[in-house]
Design a protein around this motif. Sequence first.
Motif, PDB file in Angstrom:
ATOM      1  N   THR A   1     -34.879  85.721  75.454  1.00 43.04           N
ATOM      2  CA  THR A   1     -35.557  84.661  76.214  1.00 43.04           C
ATOM      3  C   THR A   1     -36.975  84.473  75.701  1.00 43.04           C
ATOM      4  OG1 THR A   1     -36.341  86.219  77.904  1.00 43.04           O
ATOM      5  CG2 THR A   1     -34.206  85.171  78.279  1.00 43.04           C
ATOM      6  N   ASN A   2     -37.580  83.375  76.093  1.00 43.61           N
ATOM      7  CA  ASN A   2     -38.965  83.087  75.732  1.00 43.61           C
ATOM      8  C   ASN A   2     -39.870  83.733  76.781  1.00 43.61           C
ATOM      9  OD1 ASN A   2     -41.572  81.586  75.895  1.00 43.61           O
ATOM     10  ND2 ASN A   2     -40.697  80.409  74.213  1.00 43.61           N
ATOM     11  N   THR A   3     -40.589  84.760  76.367  1.00 39.69           N
ATOM     12  CA  THR A   3     -41.393  85.535  77.314  1.00 39.69           C
ATOM     13  C   THR A   3     -42.395  84.662  78.059  1.00 39.69           C
ATOM     14  OG1 THR A   3     -41.169  87.543  75.993  1.00 39.69           O
ATOM     15  CG2 THR A   3     -43.021  87.454  77.539  1.00 39.69           C
TER      16      THR A   3
ATOM     17  N   VAL B   1     -46.115  99.473  69.030  1.00 36.74           N
ATOM     18  CA  VAL B   1     -46.645  98.314  68.316  1.00 36.74           C
ATOM     19  C   VAL B   1     -45.929  97.084  68.863  1.00 36.74           C
ATOM     20  CG1 VAL B   1     -47.246  97.334  66.082  1.00 36.74           C
ATOM     21  CG2 VAL B   1     -46.787  99.784  66.272  1.00 36.74           C
ATOM     22  N   PHE B   2     -46.701  96.086  69.289  1.00 39.03           N
ATOM     23  CA  PHE B   2     -46.134  94.958  70.030  1.00 39.03           C
ATOM     24  C   PHE B   2     -45.871  93.770  69.108  1.00 39.03           C
ATOM     25  CE2 PHE B   2     -48.194  97.634  73.080  1.00 39.03           C
ATOM     26  CZ  PHE B   2     -47.280  97.652  74.130  1.00 39.03           C
ATOM     27  N   GLY B   3     -44.621  93.266  69.210  1.00 43.05           N
ATOM     28  CA  GLY B   3     -44.198  92.137  68.394  1.00 43.05           C
ATOM     29  C   GLY B   3     -43.431  91.133  69.221  1.00 43.05           C
ATOM     30  N   ASP B   4     -42.346  90.608  68.650  1.00 43.42           N
ATOM     31  CA  ASP B   4     -41.547  89.589  69.325  1.00 43.42           C
ATOM     32  C   ASP B   4     -41.134  90.028  70.724  1.00 43.42           C
ATOM     33  OD1 ASP B   4     -41.701  87.894  67.200  1.00 43.42           O
ATOM     34  OD2 ASP B   4     -39.744  88.403  66.370  1.00 43.42           O
ATOM     35  N   ASN B   5     -41.156  89.084  71.646  1.00 41.48           N
ATOM     36  CA  ASN B   5     -40.750  89.263  73.049  1.00 41.48           C
ATOM     37  C   ASN B   5     -41.781  89.997  73.902  1.00 41.48           C
ATOM     38  OD1 ASN B   5     -38.530  88.413  74.761  1.00 41.48           O
ATOM     39  ND2 ASN B   5     -38.162  90.563  75.181  1.00 41.48           N
ATOM     40  N   SER B   6     -42.923  90.359  73.319  1.00 41.60           N
ATOM     41  CA  SER B   6     -43.964  91.033  74.105  1.00 41.60           C
ATOM     42  C   SER B   6     -44.929  90.019  74.703  1.00 41.60           C
ATOM     43  CB  SER B   6     -44.746  92.021  73.233  1.00 41.60           C
ATOM     44  OG  SER B   6     -45.556  91.323  72.286  1.00 41.60           O
ATOM     45  N   LEU B   7     -45.601  90.430  75.763  1.00 42.27           N
ATOM     46  CA  LEU B   7     -46.636  89.592  76.359  1.00 42.27           C
ATOM     47  C   LEU B   7     -47.769  89.353  75.368  1.00 42.27           C
ATOM     48  CD1 LEU B   7     -47.940  88.174  78.835  1.00 42.27           C
ATOM     49  CD2 LEU B   7     -49.015  90.375  79.351  1.00 42.27           C
ATOM     50  N   TYR B   8     -48.183  90.406  74.661  1.00 38.37           N
ATOM     51  CA  TYR B   8     -49.299  90.274  73.736  1.00 38.37           C
ATOM     52  C   TYR B   8     -48.977  89.247  72.646  1.00 38.37           C
ATOM     53  CZ  TYR B   8     -50.988  94.705  75.775  1.00 38.37           C
ATOM     54  OH  TYR B   8     -51.419  95.686  76.622  1.00 38.37           O
ATOM     55  N   ASN B   9     -47.773  89.296  72.115  1.00 39.50           N
ATOM     56  CA  ASN B   9     -47.390  88.336  71.083  1.00 39.50           C
ATOM     57  C   ASN B   9     -47.350  86.917  71.652  1.00 39.50           C
ATOM     58  OD1 ASN B   9     -46.247  87.956  68.240  1.00 39.50           O
ATOM     59  ND2 ASN B   9     -44.680  86.968  69.494  1.00 39.50           N
ATOM     60  N   ALA B  10     -46.872  86.786  72.882  1.00 38.73           N
ATOM     61  CA  ALA B  10     -46.837  85.465  73.522  1.00 38.73           C
ATOM     62  C   ALA B  10     -48.238  84.888  73.655  1.00 38.73           C
ATOM     63  CB  ALA B  10     -46.170  85.564  74.889  1.00 38.73           C
ATOM     64  N   VAL B  11     -49.204  85.747  73.966  1.00 39.77           N
ATOM     65  CA  VAL B  11     -50.588  85.289  74.069  1.00 39.77           C
ATOM     66  C   VAL B  11     -51.107  84.842  72.705  1.00 39.77           C
ATOM     67  CG1 VAL B  11     -52.965  86.043  74.508  1.00 39.77           C
ATOM     68  CG2 VAL B  11     -51.155  86.606  76.138  1.00 39.77           C
ATOM     69  N   LEU B  12     -50.807  85.617  71.664  1.00 41.37           N
ATOM     70  CA  LEU B  12     -51.244  85.218  70.328  1.00 41.37           C
ATOM     71  C   LEU B  12     -50.709  83.839  69.962  1.00 41.37           C
ATOM     72  CD1 LEU B  12     -51.093  88.339  67.977  1.00 41.37           C
ATOM     73  CD2 LEU B  12     -52.847  87.646  69.601  1.00 41.37           C
ATOM     74  N   GLU B  13     -49.463  83.588  70.318  1.00 42.88           N
ATOM     75  CA  GLU B  13     -48.878  82.276  70.029  1.00 42.88           C
ATOM     76  C   GLU B  13     -49.601  81.171  70.791  1.00 42.88           C
ATOM     77  OE1 GLU B  13     -44.814  82.876  71.073  1.00 42.88           O
ATOM     78  OE2 GLU B  13     -44.272  83.699  69.098  1.00 42.88           O
ATOM     79  N   GLN B  14     -50.022  81.464  72.013  1.00 40.37           N
ATOM     80  CA  GLN B  14     -50.707  80.452  72.822  1.00 40.37           C
ATOM     81  C   GLN B  14     -52.092  80.127  72.283  1.00 40.37           C
ATOM     82  OE1 GLN B  14     -49.289  78.694  75.440  1.00 40.37           O
ATOM     83  NE2 GLN B  14     -47.498  79.734  74.595  1.00 40.37           N
ATOM     84  N   ILE B  15     -52.765  81.120  71.702  1.00 41.70           N
ATOM     85  CA  ILE B  15     -54.141  80.876  71.240  1.00 41.70           C
ATOM     86  C   ILE B  15     -54.223  80.784  69.717  1.00 41.70           C
ATOM     87  CG2 ILE B  15     -55.160  81.865  73.310  1.00 41.70           C
ATOM     88  CD1 ILE B  15     -55.733  84.408  71.834  1.00 41.70           C
ATOM     89  N   ASN B  16     -53.052  80.714  69.080  1.00 39.53           N
ATOM     90  CA  ASN B  16     -52.980  80.438  67.642  1.00 39.53           C
ATOM     91  C   ASN B  16     -53.594  81.542  66.789  1.00 39.53           C
ATOM     92  OD1 ASN B  16     -52.080  78.830  65.523  1.00 39.53           O
ATOM     93  ND2 ASN B  16     -54.019  77.714  65.362  1.00 39.53           N
ATOM     94  N   LEU B  17     -53.208  82.783  67.080  1.00 39.15           N
ATOM     95  CA  LEU B  17     -53.550  83.923  66.245  1.00 39.15           C
ATOM     96  C   LEU B  17     -52.250  84.514  65.701  1.00 39.15           C
ATOM     97  CD1 LEU B  17     -56.354  85.567  68.416  1.00 39.15           C
ATOM     98  CD2 LEU B  17     -56.653  84.505  66.162  1.00 39.15           C
TER      99      LEU B  17
END
Length: 284
Positions: A116-118, A176-192
């Motif tokens: 799913t999309n976190t 180490v946080f990658g796909d499906n993690s909250l941290y990765n979802a945040v990076l996608e939202q702020i373009n990092l």
Amino acid sequence: MLSFVARCCLSAACLLPLSNAHAQWATINWTIAETLLAIDAPLSGTAQKNGYHEWVGEPRIPDGVVDLGLRSQPNLELMAQSPPTQTFISPMFAGLTERLERIAPVTSFSPYSPGTNTWQEIQTLTRQLGELTGHRLQAAQLISETHTLMNTLRQQHPDAPPLLMVQFMDARHVRVFGDNSLYNAVLEQINLTNAWDRPTNAWGFSLSAIEALYDYPEATLVIVDPVPTGVEDALAKSGLWQHLPSVKNANLLRLPPAWSFGALPSGQRFARELVAALASQPRR
């Protein structure tokens, strides 16, 4: 004289605010707890309050909220002394459902479902909790505020190399946080960019030895608190850690707690703290 239907509708309308005013919600899940607090839904009890403040940080749990003991083994007698309107859990605690249902109805949520999309899932969780607690407007406001914050931080953050986001398990192992993690979802939202390109579990992390971080020499290492007791002393004496490129080149950041398995409140906190830390890092 009011018709029977009109009188029934009027009575229901009068009773609903009274019911909501006296409703209390309990949860043994910190992700749900932080969301209830963020939408101002009355929280009667949650588990491991000290642990919550250590790992989640904010929103703070009010003093009047009962500490129900361990998340995996809550104090059911204490909960039964003042039964909640409903208890919210996650699948991790499904084994407790039958016992919890003797006290109050139980509803389970699973925002970190595989495939799913976190980011969408934690917004859905927010809306569902808003519906169930009668705090729809507050839930909608939390979602809107989060979108606004992410848009703002996307414009504000400085250019940054790919990031490796970790939490220490001990002196030799990290999540180490990658796909499906909250941290990765945040990076996608702020373009990092997330440097970690290896498979992750349903919670969005890989449990890895520190040696694996050597494969990402150009990445900025982001360490999210808390760090277990004794780990910092051990790392200070570890040649393996001291020779890690990001450590040797002082290319690392340390952030205060933001629940890695959290929802929108933790996403907001992680985003704010990350962008602030990037902005304060010396330019290379």
